[in-house]
Design an enzyme around this catalytic site. Structure first.
Site, PDB file in Angstrom:
ATOM      1  N   CYS A  37       0.823  -1.212   0.000  1.00 26.96           N
ATOM      2  CA  CYS A  37       0.000   0.000   0.000  1.00 26.96           C
ATOM      3  C   CYS A  37       0.854   1.257   0.000  1.00 26.96           C
ATOM      4  CB  CYS A  37      -0.940   0.008   1.206  1.00 26.96           C
ATOM      5  SG  CYS A  37      -0.078   0.050   2.785  1.00 26.96           S
ATOM      6  N   CYS A  86      -2.794  -2.835   8.533  1.00 26.43           N
ATOM      7  CA  CYS A  86      -2.416  -1.492   9.007  1.00 26.43           C
ATOM      8  C   CYS A  86      -2.019  -1.555  10.480  1.00 26.43           C
ATOM      9  CB  CYS A  86      -3.571  -0.512   8.818  1.00 26.43           C
ATOM     10  SG  CYS A  86      -4.444  -0.716   7.252  1.00 26.43           S
TER      11      CYS A  86
HETATM   12 FE1  FES Z   1      -1.541   0.544   4.174  1.00 31.32          FE
HETATM   13 FE2  FES Z   1      -3.458   0.935   5.849  1.00 31.32          FE
HETATM   14  S1  FES Z   1      -3.651   0.675   3.717  1.00 31.32           S
HETATM   15  S2  FES Z   1      -1.367   0.772   6.284  1.00 31.32           S
END
Ligand code: FES
Length: 150
Positions: free
Chosen positions: A34, A103
């Site tokens: 991400c 996360c």
């Molecule tokens: Fe990457 Fe939340 S989407 S830490």
């Protein structure tokens, strides 16, 4: 509602944000999938985390979990902070959607990385306390193909 009231509260008004100028342990972890990055600062005195702050360049859940995680370890001995799991952080936030669990993993690992850094600065090998850091698990790559830089 996708997010609990507590998550929204910590996202909208996160605690312990910013750089801790007199930190003696700093950890940074990232998730390559991400692209989010979390930096954790701790000030340790007599094996107790007397102050803590974070900077997270990431999603709302990453910010909320960083905020909650810093609240949970502030004033705690290192040994207790090391026991903080991402699951405990998620529980304290009244849950997170399944796709957002990674996360919270970032928050747990950022704390471990900061504590490892503190031990290293004291000239102490952190491995017996912190174990093998699993940053590469965070980015979803095995150690060999990992290029997250950790
Ligand atoms: Fe990457 Fe939340 S989407 S830490």
């Amino acid at each position: 509602m996708l997010y609990s009231a507590k998550v929204m509260e910590h996202f909208a008004n996160p605690h312990n944000v910013g750089e801790l100028k007199d930190a003696n342990g700093v950890g940074e972890v990232g998730n390559q999938k991400c692209g989010d990055i979390m930096k954790m600062y701790i000030k340790v005195e007599n094996d107790v985390i007397t102050d803590v702050s974070f900077m997270t360049f990431g999603c709302g859940a990453a910010i909320a979990t960083s905020s909650m995680a810093t609240d949970l370890i502030k004033g705690k001995p290192l040994s207790e902070a090391l026991k903080l799991t991402n699951k405990a952080v998620v529980e304290a936030l009244d849950g997170l959607p399944a796709v957002k669990i990674h996360c919270s993993v970032l928050a747990e690992q950022a704390i471990k990385a900061a504590i490892a850094d503190y031990y290293k600065r004291q000239g102490i090998d952190p491995t017996p306390f912190v174990g093998k850091l699993e940053e590469c698990e965070a980015c979803g790559h095995d150690a060999e193909s990992c290029s997250c830089g950790h």
